[in-house]
Write an enzyme that holds these catalytic residues in place. Structure first.
Site, PDB file in Angstrom:
ATOM      1  N   LYS A 119       0.831  -1.217   0.000  1.00 27.86           N
ATOM      2  CA  LYS A 119       0.000   0.000   0.000  1.00 27.86           C
ATOM      3  C   LYS A 119       0.855   1.252   0.000  1.00 27.86           C
ATOM      4  O   LYS A 119       0.457   2.267  -0.563  1.00 27.86           O
ATOM      5  CB  LYS A 119      -0.963   0.005   1.193  1.00 27.86           C
ATOM      6  CG  LYS A 119      -2.121  -0.956   0.997  1.00 27.86           C
ATOM      7  CD  LYS A 119      -3.293  -0.607   1.882  1.00 27.86           C
ATOM      8  CE  LYS A 119      -4.446  -1.571   1.680  1.00 27.86           C
ATOM      9  NZ  LYS A 119      -5.497  -1.454   2.686  1.00 27.86           N
ATOM     10  N   LYS A 201      -4.249 -10.560  -7.111  1.00 23.78           N
ATOM     11  CA  LYS A 201      -5.490 -10.713  -6.347  1.00 23.78           C
ATOM     12  C   LYS A 201      -6.602  -9.820  -6.907  1.00 23.78           C
ATOM     13  O   LYS A 201      -6.333  -8.685  -7.292  1.00 23.78           O
ATOM     14  CB  LYS A 201      -5.150 -10.312  -4.907  1.00 23.78           C
ATOM     15  CG  LYS A 201      -6.264 -10.298  -3.939  1.00 23.78           C
ATOM     16  CD  LYS A 201      -5.786  -9.765  -2.597  1.00 23.78           C
ATOM     17  CE  LYS A 201      -5.965  -8.259  -2.522  1.00 23.78           C
ATOM     18  NZ  LYS A 201      -6.080  -7.703  -1.181  1.00 23.78           N
ATOM     19  N   LYS A 204     -11.109  -4.630  -4.873  1.00 20.50           N
ATOM     20  CA  LYS A 204     -12.176  -3.636  -5.038  1.00 20.50           C
ATOM     21  C   LYS A 204     -11.639  -2.400  -5.732  1.00 20.50           C
ATOM     22  O   LYS A 204     -12.363  -1.689  -6.390  1.00 20.50           O
ATOM     23  CB  LYS A 204     -12.660  -3.117  -3.677  1.00 20.50           C
ATOM     24  CG  LYS A 204     -13.170  -4.087  -2.677  1.00 20.50           C
ATOM     25  CD  LYS A 204     -13.724  -3.272  -1.476  1.00 20.50           C
ATOM     26  CE  LYS A 204     -13.863  -4.071  -0.199  1.00 20.50           C
ATOM     27  NZ  LYS A 204     -12.725  -4.000   0.704  1.00 20.50           N
TER      28      LYS A 204
HETATM   29  P1  TYM Z   1     -10.951  -6.113   3.106  1.00 20.73           P
HETATM   30  O1  TYM Z   1     -12.037  -5.116   3.272  1.00 20.73           O
HETATM   31  O2  TYM Z   1      -9.850  -5.790   2.159  1.00 20.73           O
HETATM   32  O3  TYM Z   1     -11.562  -7.490   2.645  1.00 20.73           O
HETATM   33  C1  TYM Z   1     -12.621  -8.135   3.349  1.00 20.73           C
HETATM   34  C2  TYM Z   1     -12.383  -9.625   3.355  1.00 20.73           C
HETATM   35  O4  TYM Z   1     -12.297 -10.119   2.009  1.00 20.73           O
HETATM   36  C3  TYM Z   1     -11.115 -10.898   1.842  1.00 20.73           C
HETATM   37  N1  TYM Z   1     -10.621 -10.727   0.465  1.00 20.73           N
HETATM   38  C4  TYM Z   1     -10.454 -11.733  -0.399  1.00 20.73           C
HETATM   39  N2  TYM Z   1     -10.650 -13.062  -0.294  1.00 20.73           N
HETATM   40  C5  TYM Z   1     -10.401 -13.826  -1.386  1.00 20.73           C
HETATM   41  N3  TYM Z   1      -9.960 -13.323  -2.572  1.00 20.73           N
HETATM   42  C6  TYM Z   1      -9.745 -11.999  -2.722  1.00 20.73           C
HETATM   43  N4  TYM Z   1      -9.340 -11.509  -3.891  1.00 20.73           N
HETATM   44  C7  TYM Z   1      -9.997 -11.144  -1.615  1.00 20.73           C
HETATM   45  N5  TYM Z   1      -9.897  -9.796  -1.420  1.00 20.73           N
HETATM   46  C8  TYM Z   1     -10.290  -9.574  -0.139  1.00 20.73           C
HETATM   47  C9  TYM Z   1     -10.135 -10.311   2.863  1.00 20.73           C
HETATM   48  O5  TYM Z   1      -9.133 -11.244   3.187  1.00 20.73           O
HETATM   49  C10 TYM Z   1     -11.054 -10.010   4.024  1.00 20.73           C
HETATM   50  O6  TYM Z   1     -11.247 -11.156   4.815  1.00 20.73           O
HETATM   51  N6  TYM Z   1      -8.158  -5.417   7.146  1.00 20.73           N
HETATM   52  C11 TYM Z   1      -9.347  -6.053   6.659  1.00 20.73           C
HETATM   53  C12 TYM Z   1     -10.594  -5.619   7.391  1.00 20.73           C
HETATM   54  C13 TYM Z   1     -10.520  -5.795   8.873  1.00 20.73           C
HETATM   55  C14 TYM Z   1     -10.556  -7.035   9.576  1.00 20.73           C
HETATM   56  C15 TYM Z   1     -10.509  -6.696  10.957  1.00 20.73           C
HETATM   57  C16 TYM Z   1     -10.636  -8.369   9.167  1.00 20.73           C
HETATM   58  C17 TYM Z   1     -10.450  -4.814   9.797  1.00 20.73           C
HETATM   59  N7  TYM Z   1     -10.429  -5.363  11.054  1.00 20.73           N
HETATM   60  C18 TYM Z   1     -10.532  -7.695  11.935  1.00 20.73           C
HETATM   61  C19 TYM Z   1     -10.666  -9.354  10.157  1.00 20.73           C
HETATM   62  C20 TYM Z   1     -10.602  -9.023  11.512  1.00 20.73           C
HETATM   63  C21 TYM Z   1      -9.524  -5.696   5.208  1.00 20.73           C
HETATM   64  O7  TYM Z   1      -9.027  -4.697   4.731  1.00 20.73           O
HETATM   65  O8  TYM Z   1     -10.347  -6.516   4.516  1.00 20.73           O
END
Ligand code: TYM
Length: 336
Positions: A119, A201, A204
């Site tokens: 990032k 990957k 979004k």
């Molecule tokens: P975020 O918002 O980027 O993504 C949400 C969830 O989706 C999963 N994910 C994917 N899984 C499979 N293939 C992909 N291409 C893919 N892109 C995203 C992510 O692994 C995630 O599980 N930091 C976290 C949000 C967060 C969080 C937490 C998660 C904040 N606090 C506490 C767990 C526990 C995030 O940015 O996810």
């Protein structure tokens, strides 16, 4: 002898950032498991808006997307009466515990986070301290609720590991305070790849609209995107090295239909990629149509959504305050 003491069900916590409409990567890697776990576990799910501001956000867009993300959680079938669903910034314990945990996290270990490195490259004009301490806020999210399991995609695994390290360090100094959480990462779908560059990957924030499928895309758009997905020139549907595009489509198809890779290979033996891509798109459309329909209905009722968010925040505050109070006592803060 029978034990009649009611036992607390294991707790699950996870969160998603409201930075755009989630993709099928978010859905297959995480959200679907959130729903599946909600029957058997005591689940707490958050919209991680505090995390979202590590990247510059337009305030009105952030507000809209936060409400949309919340509506989407209800639309994947999570029941707000049975699960705690809330917006992270509504519950002040998250920022408070994050500060305390910052003081129990080493600069060196935070520097090793690959997502921070990625990032910082992507947003080179805004490498802020929040981006650096982002995993510590995530650790606070998880540890406040004494979570046993954290359903996530593979990209969040390293953040779960640092959470465990911080919790073990704190417990080592002050005695048992935090439950040590375990990542729950599905066998398929944990890393859904871009449809245009299947070594990357699906994200979004990908600027190429053909690269990712949003949960709310229309059936038409989904079909078009899968039809233009990058594959290879072998024209054989099989899982293997050097076939990133097909491997990705097979994983998506497997997630949506429950079929194994072997079954998929047999189903498409002798058929071209054209047929296969249409079948993958149809399976995704079938999976997402009810979610999209529920979302379109829910998003029009802002009053209901805000009421659910307020209830969720109250419950989250109550649960997390207990942990925060304990931590504050342990580190030696004078009580009010
Ligand atoms: P975020 O918002 O980027 O993504 C949400 C969830 O989706 C999963 N994910 C994917 N899984 C499979 N293939 C992909 N291409 C893919 N892109 C995203 C992510 O692994 C995630 O599980 N930091 C976290 C949000 C967060 C969080 C937490 C998660 C904040 N606090 C506490 C767990 C526990 C995030 O940015 O996810």
């Amino acid at each position: 002898m029978e034990n009649n003491t009611p036992q607390r069900r294991p707790r699950v916590l996870s969160a998603i950032q409201p930075t755009a409409i989630p993709t099928i990567g978010n859905y297959l890697g995480a959200l679907r498991n959130w729903k599946a776990m909600s029957d058997d576990y005591d689940c707490v799910y958050a919209v991680a808006d505090l995390h979202a501001i590590t990247v510059r956000q337009d305030p009105a867009t952030l507000r809209r997307q936060t409400l949309e993300a919340f509506a989407l959680l209800l639309s994947i079938g999570l029941d707000p009466e049975k699960n705690v669903i809330f917006i992270q910034s509504h519950v002040n314990t998250h920022s408070q515990l994050a500060w305390i945990l910052d003081c129990y996290t080493q600069f060196g270990e935070a520097s090793r986070m690959t997502q921070f490195k990625d990032k910082s490259q992507k947003h080179a004009d805004n490498v802020n301290v929040g981006l650096f301490t982002y995993p510590v806020l995530m650790a606070a999210d998880i540890l406040l609720y004494q979570a046993n399991f954290v359903p996530i995609g593979a990209d969040q695994k390293q953040h779960l590991e640092i959470t465990r390290d911080i919790a073990e360090r704190f417990n080592g100094i002050y005695g048992n305070t935090f439950t040590i959480p375990e990542a729950f990462i599905g066998k398929v779908g944990a890393r859904v790849m871009s449809l245009q560059n299947p070594t990357q990957k699906m994200s979004k924030s990908d600027p190429n609209p053909k690269a990712s499928v949003s949960i709310l895309d229309t059936p038409d758009a989904i079909m078009k995107k899968f039809k233009s997905a990058v594959t290879d020139s072998e024209a054989v549907v099989r899982y293997g090295e050097g076939k990133d595009g097909i491997n990705n489509l097979m994983s998506i198809y497997s997630c949506c239909t429950g079929k194994s890779f072997e079954e998929i290979e047999n189903e498409f033996a002798g058929k071209g990629y054209g047929d296969f891509k249409v079948s993958v798109a149809e399976a995704v459309i079938e999976e997402l149509t009810p979610v999209r329909e529920r979302f379109n209905e829910r998003i029009t009722d802002k009053a209901y959504l805000m009421e659910c968010a307020a209830k969720g925040a109250d419950m989250a505050q109550r649960i997390s305050q207990r942990t925060l109070d304990k931590v504050m006592r342990k580190v030696g803060f004078l009580q009010k």
